[in-house]
Scaffold this active site. Structure first.
Site, PDB file in Angstrom:
ATOM      1  N   HIS A 188     -27.604  27.602 -12.730  1.00 32.88           N
ATOM      2  CA  HIS A 188     -28.011  26.786 -13.877  1.00 32.88           C
ATOM      3  C   HIS A 188     -28.621  25.422 -13.564  1.00 32.88           C
ATOM      4  O   HIS A 188     -29.237  24.834 -14.449  1.00 32.88           O
ATOM      5  CB  HIS A 188     -26.825  26.602 -14.831  1.00 32.88           C
ATOM      6  CG  HIS A 188     -26.278  27.896 -15.326  1.00 32.88           C
ATOM      7  ND1 HIS A 188     -26.985  28.728 -16.170  1.00 32.88           N
ATOM      8  CD2 HIS A 188     -25.109  28.531 -15.059  1.00 32.88           C
ATOM      9  CE1 HIS A 188     -26.262  29.815 -16.417  1.00 32.88           C
ATOM     10  NE2 HIS A 188     -25.125  29.711 -15.752  1.00 32.88           N
ATOM     11  N   HIS A 222     -19.212  27.459 -16.142  1.00 36.08           N
ATOM     12  CA  HIS A 222     -19.863  28.465 -16.986  1.00 36.08           C
ATOM     13  C   HIS A 222     -20.758  27.765 -17.998  1.00 36.08           C
ATOM     14  O   HIS A 222     -20.354  26.783 -18.609  1.00 36.08           O
ATOM     15  CB  HIS A 222     -18.791  29.293 -17.712  1.00 36.08           C
ATOM     16  CG  HIS A 222     -19.328  30.181 -18.788  1.00 36.08           C
ATOM     17  ND1 HIS A 222     -20.037  31.326 -18.523  1.00 36.08           N
ATOM     18  CD2 HIS A 222     -19.274  30.078 -20.141  1.00 36.08           C
ATOM     19  CE1 HIS A 222     -20.386  31.890 -19.686  1.00 36.08           C
ATOM     20  NE2 HIS A 222     -19.934  31.150 -20.674  1.00 36.08           N
TER      21      HIS A 222
END
Length: 156
Positions: free
Chosen positions: A40, A147
């Site tokens: 990410h 996450h």
């Protein structure tokens, strides 16, 4: 005398082998925090409107091995700013867990979505640069993102 030594050394050897066997698989395993960063974080670049950005990044970050990951978001902000989200507004995660946090300010991100009809090994993605609040799940010590849960338009 030699028998006494082997009676002591054999159980010790068994314990050492068990510990090595247990520890060895985790030595090469990527931590959840490192996986979050690999999947990410793209701090060194600004959101790209290039149609090839997602195709290149998804491949470069190993998210097209064995299958095409359907959706992924890259964050174009300094890692420390994303880590600080873990100390901002607490929200409920999509899965109902309570370890998610929403950024106080909008962040530059790029959404990557698998295009219709795209199949492994020819993974093709649609690239969408955006400015949105991010929601991340955090855990560990130090408390860090593990996450990417969502991105949202507004702060409410």
């Amino acid at each position: 005398m030699a028998l006494d030594k082997s009676v002591i050394l054999l159980p010790l050897l068994v314990v050492v082998l068990l510990v090595l066997g247990w520890a060895q698989p985790s030595l090469g395993r990527e931590s959840r925090a490192k996986k979050f960063q690999r999947q990410h974080m793209d701090s060194g670049s600004s959101p790209s409107s290039s149609s090839t950005y997602c195709n290149q990044m998804m491949k470069r970050r190993n998210m097209t091995q064995g299958r095409c990951k359907p959706v992924n978001t890259f964050v174009h902000e300094p890692l420390v700013d994303v880590q600080n989200v873990c100390f901002q507004e607490k929200v409920t995660c999509k899965n109902g867990q309570t370890n998610c946090f929403k950024s106080n300010s909008k962040m530059h991100i790029t959404d990557c979505r698998l295009t219709n009809g795209s199949k492994y090994p020819n993974c093709a993605y649609r690239t969408s640069p955006k400015e949105r609040h991010i929601i991340v799940a955090c855990e560990g010590s130090p408390y860090v993102p593990v996450h990417f849960d969502a991105s949202v338009e507004d702060s409410t």
